[in-house]
Design a protein around this motif. Structure first.
Motif, PDB file in Angstrom:
ATOM      1  N   HIS A 194       0.850  -1.196   0.000  1.00  0.00           N
ATOM      2  CA  HIS A 194       0.000   0.000   0.000  1.00  0.00           C
ATOM      3  C   HIS A 194       0.878   1.236   0.000  1.00  0.00           C
ATOM      4  CE1 HIS A 194      -2.679   3.191   1.433  1.00  0.00           C
ATOM      5  NE2 HIS A 194      -3.662   2.464   0.912  1.00  0.00           N
ATOM      6  N   THR A 195       1.809   1.281   0.946  1.00  0.00           N
ATOM      7  CA  THR A 195       2.752   2.389   1.032  1.00  0.00           C
ATOM      8  C   THR A 195       4.079   1.843   1.516  1.00  0.00           C
ATOM      9  OG1 THR A 195       0.953   3.872   1.687  1.00  0.00           O
ATOM     10  CG2 THR A 195       3.198   4.685   1.985  1.00  0.00           C
ATOM     11  N   SER A 196       5.122   2.067   0.749  1.00  0.00           N
ATOM     12  CA  SER A 196       6.450   1.680   1.201  1.00  0.00           C
ATOM     13  C   SER A 196       6.946   2.682   2.232  1.00  0.00           C
ATOM     14  CB  SER A 196       7.422   1.647   0.013  1.00  0.00           C
ATOM     15  OG  SER A 196       8.754   1.581   0.466  1.00  0.00           O
ATOM     16  N   PRO A 197       7.671   2.228   3.265  1.00  0.00           N
ATOM     17  CA  PRO A 197       8.248   3.166   4.237  1.00  0.00           C
ATOM     18  C   PRO A 197       9.206   4.152   3.590  1.00  0.00           C
ATOM     19  CG  PRO A 197       8.392   0.901   5.029  1.00  0.00           C
ATOM     20  CD  PRO A 197       7.966   0.830   3.598  1.00  0.00           C
ATOM     21  N   TRP A 198       9.694   3.823   2.381  1.00  0.00           N
ATOM     22  CA  TRP A 198      10.712   4.647   1.732  1.00  0.00           C
ATOM     23  C   TRP A 198      10.132   5.560   0.660  1.00  0.00           C
ATOM     24  CZ3 TRP A 198      14.786   3.649   4.646  1.00  0.00           C
ATOM     25  CH2 TRP A 198      14.911   2.379   5.221  1.00  0.00           C
ATOM     26  N   LYS A 199       8.844   5.431   0.383  1.00  0.00           N
ATOM     27  CA  LYS A 199       8.294   6.169  -0.752  1.00  0.00           C
ATOM     28  C   LYS A 199       7.036   6.934  -0.357  1.00  0.00           C
ATOM     29  CE  LYS A 199      10.067   2.697  -3.976  1.00  0.00           C
ATOM     30  NZ  LYS A 199       9.733   1.672  -4.984  1.00  0.00           N
ATOM     31  N   GLN A 200       6.623   7.833  -1.244  1.00  0.00           N
ATOM     32  CA  GLN A 200       5.425   8.619  -1.003  1.00  0.00           C
ATOM     33  C   GLN A 200       4.182   7.763  -1.235  1.00  0.00           C
ATOM     34  OE1 GLN A 200       5.832  11.914  -3.701  1.00  0.00           O
ATOM     35  NE2 GLN A 200       7.134  13.074  -2.292  1.00  0.00           N
ATOM     36  N   ASN A 201       3.058   8.276  -0.721  1.00  0.00           N
ATOM     37  CA  ASN A 201       1.803   7.570  -0.913  1.00  0.00           C
ATOM     38  C   ASN A 201       1.465   7.426  -2.393  1.00  0.00           C
ATOM     39  OD1 ASN A 201       1.552   7.447   1.837  1.00  0.00           O
ATOM     40  ND2 ASN A 201       0.073   9.112   1.990  1.00  0.00           N
ATOM     41  N   LYS A 202       0.791   6.364  -2.722  1.00  0.00           N
ATOM     42  CA  LYS A 202       0.387   6.126  -4.098  1.00  0.00           C
ATOM     43  C   LYS A 202      -0.846   6.951  -4.445  1.00  0.00           C
ATOM     44  CE  LYS A 202       1.880   1.289  -4.191  1.00  0.00           C
ATOM     45  NZ  LYS A 202       1.433  -0.096  -4.377  1.00  0.00           N
ATOM     46  N   LYS A 203      -0.928   7.326  -5.711  1.00  0.00           N
ATOM     47  CA  LYS A 203      -2.138   7.954  -6.218  1.00  0.00           C
ATOM     48  C   LYS A 203      -3.051   6.925  -6.869  1.00  0.00           C
ATOM     49  CE  LYS A 203       0.135  12.404  -7.060  1.00  0.00           C
ATOM     50  NZ  LYS A 203       0.498  13.428  -8.077  1.00  0.00           N
ATOM     51  N   THR A 204      -2.461   5.842  -7.328  1.00  0.00           N
ATOM     52  CA  THR A 204      -3.234   4.787  -7.965  1.00  0.00           C
ATOM     53  C   THR A 204      -4.005   3.999  -6.910  1.00  0.00           C
ATOM     54  OG1 THR A 204      -1.336   4.595  -9.456  1.00  0.00           O
ATOM     55  CG2 THR A 204      -3.083   2.967  -9.677  1.00  0.00           C
ATOM     56  N   THR A 205      -5.250   3.664  -7.199  1.00  0.00           N
ATOM     57  CA  THR A 205      -6.073   2.968  -6.210  1.00  0.00           C
ATOM     58  C   THR A 205      -5.603   1.528  -6.028  1.00  0.00           C
ATOM     59  OG1 THR A 205      -7.681   2.166  -7.835  1.00  0.00           O
ATOM     60  CG2 THR A 205      -8.062   4.358  -6.874  1.00  0.00           C
ATOM     61  N   PRO A 206      -5.765   0.977  -4.822  1.00  0.00           N
ATOM     62  CA  PRO A 206      -5.424  -0.435  -4.612  1.00  0.00           C
ATOM     63  C   PRO A 206      -6.165  -1.360  -5.568  1.00  0.00           C
ATOM     64  CG  PRO A 206      -5.752   0.666  -2.511  1.00  0.00           C
ATOM     65  CD  PRO A 206      -6.173   1.640  -3.570  1.00  0.00           C
ATOM     66  N   GLU A 207      -7.423  -1.028  -5.855  1.00  0.00           N
ATOM     67  CA  GLU A 207      -8.219  -1.886  -6.739  1.00  0.00           C
ATOM     68  C   GLU A 207      -7.599  -1.980  -8.124  1.00  0.00           C
ATOM     69  OE1 GLU A 207     -10.414  -0.622  -3.333  1.00  0.00           O
ATOM     70  OE2 GLU A 207      -9.445   0.609  -4.873  1.00  0.00           O
ATOM     71  N   LEU A 208      -7.126  -0.833  -8.641  1.00  0.00           N
ATOM     72  CA  LEU A 208      -6.521  -0.851  -9.972  1.00  0.00           C
ATOM     73  C   LEU A 208      -5.196  -1.604  -9.963  1.00  0.00           C
ATOM     74  CD1 LEU A 208      -6.411  -0.087 -12.919  1.00  0.00           C
ATOM     75  CD2 LEU A 208      -5.390   2.103 -12.273  1.00  0.00           C
ATOM     76  N   ILE A 209      -4.380  -1.372  -8.949  1.00  0.00           N
ATOM     77  CA  ILE A 209      -3.100  -2.065  -8.884  1.00  0.00           C
ATOM     78  C   ILE A 209      -3.302  -3.577  -8.812  1.00  0.00           C
ATOM     79  CG2 ILE A 209      -1.063  -2.478  -7.444  1.00  0.00           C
ATOM     80  CD1 ILE A 209      -1.061   0.504  -6.807  1.00  0.00           C
TER      81      ILE A 209
END
Length: 202
Positions: free
Chosen positions: A44-59
């Protein structure tokens, strides 16, 4: 352990999944054809990266499409549905509850391998898993991480074909590609069609 009890664990953002990811899966099965299964674990979110804009459903949809033709390869959605940063140790501990007795083979890229000693509770991770499978992203030969020498018997270097692809670059490239009706070379036809169908990354 006989490789028939081996469970591969391949995590990442997969935002979007690309042919480099597919090559890693191919390399896993080439090296361990008798493994029990390969789990694809989008975070969902890596500790090293910014939050995703892509929805979990799409990924999850894109990952399913990317890996649908691989044998005994499944998408595990535990991390991406947690909505919190994904720490590998927690994932490994949860998997050992779900699959008691399995020998977990954690797949990481050479960049993550070089920094593995900086991961949270990294020694505990290596104590819990059967093996650490390191795949190539940039280098023909991967420099040894001396910090991991006590665990060298658990480390396997895969000779996967290097495919120049990175999800972060694809996310930047996709809006223009979609506008120009030009598929990025690093995306499979199936993933590209799914992105267009969902009108994502624009």
């Amino acid at each position: 352990m006989n490789s028939s009890g081996l469970v591969g664990v391949f995590g990442g953002s997969f935002d979007p999944p690309h042919l480099g990811h597919a090559e890693v899966a191919s390399s896993f099965w080439d090296n361990f054809p008798n493994a029990q299964e390969l789990l694809i674990v989008p975070n969902h979110t890596s500790p090293w990266k910014q939050n995703k804009k892509t929805t979990p459903e799409l990924i999850l949809n894109l990952v399913q499409v990317q890996f649908q033709n691989f044998p005994n390869t499944k998408v595990w959605d535990w991390e991406i549905k947690r909505e919190t940063p994904s720490y590998t140790e927690e994932t490994i501990l949860e998997l050992l509850k779900v699959k008691p007795g399995a020998g977990l083979a954690l797949l990481v890229g050479e960049d993550n391998y070089s920094e593995f000693h900086r991961w949270k509770n990294w020694e505990n991770i290596l104590n819990k898993i059967h093996s650490l499978l390191v795949f190539r992203r940039f280098s023909e030969s991967i420099p040894l991480n001396e910090n991991l020498q006590n665990f060298r018997d658990k480390i396997v270097f895969l000779q996967n074909k290097i495919i120049e692809a990175a999800s972060i670059d694809l996310r930047e490239e996709l809006p223009k590609c979609i506008l120009d009706h030009r598929k990025p070379i690093a995306l499979s036809d199936e993933v590209w069609d799914t992105i267009l169908k969902n009108r994502s990354y624009t």
